[in-house]
Design an enzyme around this catalytic site. Structure first.
Site: not given
Length: 364
Positions: A92-94, A100, A121
């Site tokens: 995952y990323c933001w 991601s 996230y």
């Protein structure tokens, strides 16, 4: 599950959760158990963002892609070089975007069944915030009240060791709650990280059993307690500890002994009370601190600051405090605290709402 995409509800289906955000983002908060494998480090993220704003999105992607490729290659060579073919990571990323996405693309090209967290996230964070609005109302809270120095946190520890369910907010917030409450060896977490840990702790509790929690104000140091939890605490049954002044002072001197290790910091904390105490009182307290006379200093704290504050706030904030069973004690040593916890547990098992005063057996 959509190919290559997973939801927050599917987190437990993966062997590893990878946080592809920058280290600064990871430090602020992350999904519990996630490991940090940034595709852009803190400095690189600033560079790419600046190019995006000052030049163009294309130029930012061109330069950023090289950085991302280099960082992913590093992780593949160091962190994941020994992973088996059936390893299933979630990345995952933001907000489930390019960082991601790039990572998952490479992992899947290798042959691993990697997935990207849908919404990143931000989706996790929205779920935590929403759950913290609903979770507190599910629990039968028993609020442990008492003036400063009543060893409430230590009583919670003892209750937990005796098998009771406890919610230790001061432990989660890494702060004792008072103006002197900063811990010497633990910085406070970020607000988001605190809420994530609170979410995890509440999910681990059994709603069918009582949960003991210490009476707290809305803020513990710089951490804000979620409003739904404050509401539930203030409407819940209370347990009141009434320890003798001598026992409280002895406990405070022992529990806050580390304050004597840094007198300048202690004097700075005393200055935080400016406006609540006279300048003359504050100067006297700083003189006592300089002389390492903690017993006299804490005795004055009790008499002039903490006790008046406690008597003003407790009845006003906790609606069921006036009917709380009272547990008296003149011994707040470790053995005395354990005995106090045993009496509280025994009373809780015997309809505490019917109790008006539970005295220390050693008290005449």
């Amino acid at each position: 599950m959509k190919k290559g995409i997973a939801t927050v509800a599917q987190l437990s289906a993966f062997d590893e959760v990878i946080d592809a955000r920058s280290p600064a983002e990871f430090d602020e908060d992350r999904i519990p158990g996630a490991i940090s494998c940034p595709v852009l480090d803190n400095a690189q993220r600033v560079v790419v963002g600046t190019i995006y704003k000052q030049q163009s999105a294309f130029e930012a992607r061109r330069i950023g892609a090289a950085m991302v490729a280099e960082n992913i290659a590093h992780h593949l060579k160091t962190r994941f070089h020994d992973k088996p073919k059936n390893w299933r990571p979630l990345v995952y990323c933001w907000r489930g975007g390019q960082r991601s996405g790039a990572f998952v693309t490479w992992l899947r090209l290798i042959g691993w069944d990697a997935c990207q967290l849908e919404g990143g996230y931000k989706t996790w964070r929205r779920m935590v915030v929403a759950e913290l609005e609903e979770l507190p109302a599910r629990f039968d809270l028993r609020v442990v009240c008492g003036a400063t120095g009543s060893a409430k946190t230590r009583v919670l520890d003892a209750l937990a060791k005796l098998g009771a369910q406890v919610l230790d907010l001061e432990h989660l917030a890494a702060h004792k709650g008072s103006v002197l409450g900063a811990l010497p060896d633990r910085p406070q977490p970020t607000q988001k990280s605190f809420e994530t840990e609170l979410f995890r702790t509440l999910h681990a509790l059994d709603p069918a059993r009582p949960v003991f929690v210490e009476a707290e104000s809305r803020k513990i140091g710089r951490i804000q307690v979620p409003e739904a939890l404050i509401r539930q605490m203030r409407a819940s049954p209370c347990v009141a500890i009434e320890a003798s002044r001598e026992a409280r002072l002895e406990f405070l001197v022992r529990d806050y002994a580390y304050l004597g290790d840094d007198i300048a910091d202690l004097q700075k904390k005393i200055d935080f009370l400016k406006g609540l105490q006279s300048n003359e009182t504050l100067e006297r307290w700083k003189t006592l601190a300089a002389a390492h006379d903690l017993p006299t200093l804490f005795a004055e704290f009790i008499e002039l600051h903490y006790d008046p504050l406690y008597h003003r706030s407790q009845n006003r904030n906790f609606t069921r405090f006036p009917s709380a069973p009272i547990f008296t004690s003149d011994d707040l040593s470790p053995a005395g605290i354990e005995a106090l916890a045993r009496r509280i547990l025994a009373a809780a098992a015997a309809q505490p709402e019917a109790l008006t005063r539970v005295a220390d057996p050693a008290t005449p």
